[in-house]
Design a protein around this motif. Structure first.
Motif, PDB file in Angstrom:
ATOM      1  N   HIS A  52       0.831  -1.211   0.000  1.00  0.00           N
ATOM      2  CA  HIS A  52       0.000   0.000   0.000  1.00  0.00           C
ATOM      3  C   HIS A  52       0.867   1.264   0.000  1.00  0.00           C
ATOM      4  N   GLN A  53       1.923   1.266   0.784  1.00  0.00           N
ATOM      5  CA  GLN A  53       2.805   2.438   0.861  1.00  0.00           C
ATOM      6  C   GLN A  53       3.443   2.728  -0.494  1.00  0.00           C
ATOM      7  N   THR A  54       3.920   1.681  -1.151  1.00  0.00           N
ATOM      8  CA  THR A  54       4.682   1.894  -2.380  1.00  0.00           C
ATOM      9  C   THR A  54       3.842   1.891  -3.655  1.00  0.00           C
ATOM     10  N   TRP A  55       2.681   1.235  -3.640  1.00  0.00           N
ATOM     11  CA  TRP A  55       1.909   1.132  -4.880  1.00  0.00           C
ATOM     12  C   TRP A  55       0.490   1.682  -4.756  1.00  0.00           C
ATOM     13  N   SER A  56      -0.275   1.214  -3.769  1.00  0.00           N
ATOM     14  CA  SER A  56      -1.679   1.634  -3.671  1.00  0.00           C
ATOM     15  C   SER A  56      -1.822   3.138  -3.531  1.00  0.00           C
ATOM     16  N   PHE A  57      -1.066   3.711  -2.589  1.00  0.00           N
ATOM     17  CA  PHE A  57      -1.165   5.143  -2.336  1.00  0.00           C
ATOM     18  C   PHE A  57       0.042   5.914  -2.870  1.00  0.00           C
ATOM     19  N   ARG A  58       1.037   5.183  -3.375  1.00  0.00           N
ATOM     20  CA  ARG A  58       2.243   5.799  -3.952  1.00  0.00           C
ATOM     21  C   ARG A  58       2.775   6.917  -3.059  1.00  0.00           C
ATOM     22  N   SER A  59       3.010   6.556  -1.821  1.00  0.00           N
ATOM     23  CA  SER A  59       3.409   7.534  -0.818  1.00  0.00           C
ATOM     24  C   SER A  59       4.917   7.603  -0.622  1.00  0.00           C
ATOM     25  N   SER A 108     -13.853  -5.920   8.033  1.00  0.00           N
ATOM     26  CA  SER A 108     -12.584  -5.261   8.340  1.00  0.00           C
ATOM     27  C   SER A 108     -12.012  -4.532   7.119  1.00  0.00           C
ATOM     28  N   PHE A 109     -12.340  -4.970   5.898  1.00  0.00           N
ATOM     29  CA  PHE A 109     -11.877  -4.270   4.691  1.00  0.00           C
ATOM     30  C   PHE A 109     -12.388  -2.830   4.690  1.00  0.00           C
ATOM     31  N   CYS A 110     -13.653  -2.667   4.991  1.00  0.00           N
ATOM     32  CA  CYS A 110     -14.244  -1.317   4.978  1.00  0.00           C
ATOM     33  C   CYS A 110     -13.547  -0.404   5.976  1.00  0.00           C
ATOM     34  N   VAL A 111     -13.342  -0.891   7.171  1.00  0.00           N
ATOM     35  CA  VAL A 111     -12.667  -0.105   8.207  1.00  0.00           C
ATOM     36  C   VAL A 111     -11.234   0.205   7.778  1.00  0.00           C
ATOM     37  N   ASN A 112     -10.545  -0.781   7.243  1.00  0.00           N
ATOM     38  CA  ASN A 112      -9.147  -0.615   6.842  1.00  0.00           C
ATOM     39  C   ASN A 112      -8.993   0.436   5.741  1.00  0.00           C
ATOM     40  N   PHE A 113      -9.857   0.407   4.724  1.00  0.00           N
ATOM     41  CA  PHE A 113      -9.716   1.370   3.640  1.00  0.00           C
ATOM     42  C   PHE A 113      -9.930   2.797   4.143  1.00  0.00           C
ATOM     43  N   VAL A 114     -10.984   3.012   4.884  1.00  0.00           N
ATOM     44  CA  VAL A 114     -11.290   4.369   5.358  1.00  0.00           C
ATOM     45  C   VAL A 114     -10.153   4.903   6.231  1.00  0.00           C
ATOM     46  N   LEU A 115      -9.695   4.109   7.178  1.00  0.00           N
ATOM     47  CA  LEU A 115      -8.626   4.572   8.056  1.00  0.00           C
ATOM     48  C   LEU A 115      -7.288   4.702   7.320  1.00  0.00           C
ATOM     49  N   SER A 116      -7.015   3.803   6.389  1.00  0.00           N
ATOM     50  CA  SER A 116      -5.767   3.904   5.618  1.00  0.00           C
ATOM     51  C   SER A 116      -5.758   5.169   4.774  1.00  0.00           C
ATOM     52  N   LYS A 117      -6.850   5.411   4.069  1.00  0.00           N
ATOM     53  CA  LYS A 117      -6.920   6.564   3.179  1.00  0.00           C
ATOM     54  C   LYS A 117      -6.854   7.882   3.929  1.00  0.00           C
ATOM     55  N   TRP A 118      -7.577   8.000   5.038  1.00  0.00           N
ATOM     56  CA  TRP A 118      -7.717   9.292   5.699  1.00  0.00           C
ATOM     57  C   TRP A 118      -6.821   9.486   6.918  1.00  0.00           C
ATOM     58  N   VAL A 119      -6.162   8.418   7.378  1.00  0.00           N
ATOM     59  CA  VAL A 119      -5.265   8.565   8.525  1.00  0.00           C
ATOM     60  C   VAL A 119      -3.819   8.247   8.119  1.00  0.00           C
ATOM     61  N   VAL A 120      -3.584   7.064   7.601  1.00  0.00           N
ATOM     62  CA  VAL A 120      -2.215   6.633   7.315  1.00  0.00           C
ATOM     63  C   VAL A 120      -1.647   7.312   6.075  1.00  0.00           C
ATOM     64  N   PHE A 121      -2.384   7.278   4.983  1.00  0.00           N
ATOM     65  CA  PHE A 121      -1.889   7.801   3.711  1.00  0.00           C
ATOM     66  C   PHE A 121      -2.639   9.071   3.298  1.00  0.00           C
ATOM     67  N   ALA A 122      -3.019   9.879   4.267  1.00  0.00           N
ATOM     68  CA  ALA A 122      -3.795  11.101   4.008  1.00  0.00           C
ATOM     69  C   ALA A 122      -3.038  12.042   3.082  1.00  0.00           C
ATOM     70  N   PRO A 123      -3.739  12.628   2.124  1.00  0.00           N
ATOM     71  CA  PRO A 123      -3.086  13.577   1.228  1.00  0.00           C
ATOM     72  C   PRO A 123      -2.454  14.736   2.019  1.00  0.00           C
ATOM     73  N   GLY A 124      -1.243  15.118   1.603  1.00  0.00           N
ATOM     74  CA  GLY A 124      -0.571  16.244   2.230  1.00  0.00           C
ATOM     75  C   GLY A 124       0.220  15.889   3.475  1.00  0.00           C
ATOM     76  N   GLU A 125       0.131  14.650   3.953  1.00  0.00           N
ATOM     77  CA  GLU A 125       0.917  14.252   5.106  1.00  0.00           C
ATOM     78  C   GLU A 125       2.380  14.124   4.705  1.00  0.00           C
ATOM     79  N   GLU A 126       3.259  14.217   5.692  1.00  0.00           N
ATOM     80  CA  GLU A 126       4.689  14.107   5.397  1.00  0.00           C
ATOM     81  C   GLU A 126       5.005  12.770   4.765  1.00  0.00           C
ATOM     82  N   ARG A 127       5.970  12.734   3.915  1.00  0.00           N
ATOM     83  CA  ARG A 127       6.284  11.524   3.154  1.00  0.00           C
ATOM     84  C   ARG A 127       7.408  10.710   3.766  1.00  0.00           C
ATOM     85  N   ALA A 128       7.928  11.078   4.904  1.00  0.00           N
ATOM     86  CA  ALA A 128       9.053  10.347   5.469  1.00  0.00           C
ATOM     87  C   ALA A 128       8.702   9.675   6.759  1.00  0.00           C
TER      88      ALA A 128
END
Length: 128
Positions: A52-59, A108-128
């Motif tokens: 997810h870090q390297t491909w799904s969200f390209r973070s 758990s998929f539904c919970v994981n996507f929402v939290l991943s998108k808006w918490v872990v890989f949120a747009p504008g968050e630091e990339r390091a």
């Protein structure tokens, strides 16, 4: 390809790995279904984070901050998964372990996507 489609593809592969491990641990190693579900989930979650870090969200490169956030999201997701599995295991006959595992994975998929998108890989968050 959209983030949701990439996330779905990675997650489907992760769920296949997850369910295969969980089912094998329950059927062949005799682990209780809830513990088998938790074990399969934990192994697949580690692989999913990297993809997810390297491909799904390209973070960008792997990040300790995001890994820690993803671990927190994984714990919440795991609680949802195990809760669903435990409830359904009590409500349904023992002949339905795979259906119970699949239902837990879906919730758990539904919970994981929402939290991943808006918490872990949120747009504008630091990339390091």
């Amino acid at each position: 390809m959209s983030q949701l489609i990439r996330f779905l593809l990675v997650t489907v592969l992760g769920v296949i790995l997850d369910l295969a491990i969980a089912f094998a641990l329950h059927a062949y190693a005799g682990l209780p279904l809830w513990l088998a579900a938790a074990s399969g989930f934990a192994i697949a979650a580690g692989a999913n984070y990297v993809i997810h870090q390297t491909w799904s969200f390209r973070s960008g490169p792997l990040s300790m901050k995001r890994a820690a956030l993803y671990a927190g999201v994984a714990l919440v997701t795991l609680a949802v998964r195990v809760g669903i599995v435990a409830l359904l295991e009590r409500a349904l006959p023992a002949a339905w372990p795979l259906a119970i595992l699949v239902a837990g994975a879906g919730g758990s998929f539904c919970v994981n996507f929402v939290l991943s998108k808006w918490v872990v890989f949120a747009p504008g968050e630091e990339r390091a």
